[in-house]
Design an enzyme around this catalytic site. Structure first.
Site, PDB file in Angstrom:
ATOM      1  CB  CYS A 131      -0.911  -0.010   1.235  1.00  0.00           C
ATOM      2  SG  CYS A 131      -1.933   1.458   1.383  1.00  0.00           S
ATOM      3  CB  CYS A 134      -0.621   2.608   4.085  1.00  0.00           C
ATOM      4  SG  CYS A 134      -2.074   1.879   3.339  1.00  0.00           S
ATOM      5  CG  ASP A 135       3.227   1.361   4.362  1.00  0.00           C
ATOM      6  OD1 ASP A 135       2.697   1.813   5.388  1.00  0.00           O
ATOM      7  OD2 ASP A 135       3.116   0.171   4.009  1.00  0.00           O
TER       8      ASP A 135
END
Ligand SMILES: Cc1cc2nc3c(=O)[nH]c(=O)nc-3n(C[C@H](O)[C@H](O)[C@H](O)COP(=O)(O)OP(=O)(O)OC[C@H]3O[C@@H](n4cnc5c(N)ncnc54)[C@H](O)[C@@H]3O)c2cc1C
Length: 304
Positions: A131, A134-135
């Site tokens: 992801c 997200c990261d």
């Protein structure tokens, strides 16, 4: 006794929830994580109609959830662990108890495929990610590798150009599968370097990713690249463990339905990415969620 239990709160489940709650069915949607599904893992959506300037994945799904709840949909944070679908009444077991229902809609979607190479499991969450939204920010001014060549891999590589200093896109073929528009953007991005005909062999590191070992499938040459992050986007696999042996699945484990979203079992329907089909998108999931609700209403009417 519910009329309908919807399993999974992505675009397909939330759309079916909107339609069936609005039609005054006694319905509950069970979602094991936050409602929104895979879309929550993408930063920006440009191809969902009605948003000419694009929309964030979070905002789009928050709107779908709010709209469904406005018409009375109950959403519960529960994971379905077991299903008994054979009888006229279906039994749904979750981590919080057992519920009975006349019909079940499977909208449990899909999750990311793993590469299955050395270092992937060990370093998941420590540099290996599925992801970018997200990261991505963790890799500011660092080098990363993106594995894959489809729309999602290229979109996420483009997203990572906001943070990373250099992005290797590792693709096993000599051309991308992504749509032309994304290809053009990626080719024009200075930070992106394509490694064609290349597959990853090993992710290197102990407490964090330090590099990746790659093999050129045409020349056989093995090289190492220093990267601090590896983002893997090589397709999805269906979340169908709970229905194995109960409804017909295709050879890849996706649920087979007809055009009315009916599975091989009466009273059991499926929609969205979990279905056997060619094109997995928000728009197709939403359309199938709506189509399934129509079929479910007809099914329940005929039971009475
Ligand atoms: C990074 C990324 C970027 C994307 N970008 C785009 C894009 O730009 N445009 C586009 O159209 N599509 C995009 N997609 C694809 C799109 O997100 C999917 O096609 C869509 O989300 C499918 O919706 P769905 O409702 O079928 O399933 P999902 O979104 O997969 O939702 C399924 C839900 O079911 C839940 N669930 C699963 N098993 C259980 C269980 N046992 N009990 C309870 N709950 C369960 C899951 O937690 C999940 O929330 C992207 C996908 C990803 C991952």
């Amino acid at each position: 006794m519910y009329d309908l239990i919807i399993i999974g709160g992505g675009p397909a489940g939330l759309t079916a929830g909107l339609y069936t709650a609005r039609a005054r069915l006694k319905v509950v949607l069970l979602e094991m994580l936050a409602p929104g599904g895979q879309v929550l893992t993408t930063d920006w959506v440009e191809n969902y109609p009605g948003f000419p300037d694009g929309v964030s994945g979070f905002e789009l799904m928050d709107k779908m959830k709010t709209q469904a709840e406005k018409f009375g949909l109950t959403i519960k944070n529960e994971e379905v662990t077991r299903l008994d679908l054979s009888g006229e009444n279906k039994v749904v077991t979750t981590n919080k108890g057992t519920i009975e229902t006349k019909a079940v809609l499977l909208t449990c979607g899909a999750t990311w495929k793993k590469l299955g190479i050395d270092g992937e499991a060990l370093l998941a969450g420590k540099g290996v990610s599925y992801c970018a939204t997200c990261d991505g920010p963790f890799y500011t001014d660092q080098k990363v590798a993106v594995i894959g060549g489809g729309d999602t891999a290229v979109e996420e590589a483009l997203f990572l150009t906001r943070f990373a200093s250099h992005i290797y896109v590792v693709h096993r073929r000599d051309q991308l599968r992504a749509i032309k528009l994304l290809q053009e953007r990626a080719m024009a991005a200075e930070k992106i370097e394509f490694l064609w005909d290349t597959v990853p062999l090993k992710i290197i590191g102990n407490d964090g990713v330090e590099g990746i070992e790659l093999k050129n499938v045409k020349t056989g040459e093995i090289v190492q690249r220093d990267v601090q992050g590896v983002f893997i986007f090589i397709g999805t696999q269906p979340n169908t463990d709970i229905v194995k042996g109960q409804v017909d699945l295709d050879e890849n484990g996706f649920i087979i339905t007809n055009h009315h979203m009916e599975t091989s079992l009466a009273g059991v329907f499926a929609a969205g990415d979990v279905r056997a089909k060619l094109f997995r998108q928000i728009a197709t999931a939403v359309g199938e969620g709506a189509a399934a609700s129509y079929s479910i209403e007809r099914y329940l009417e005929n039971l009475e």
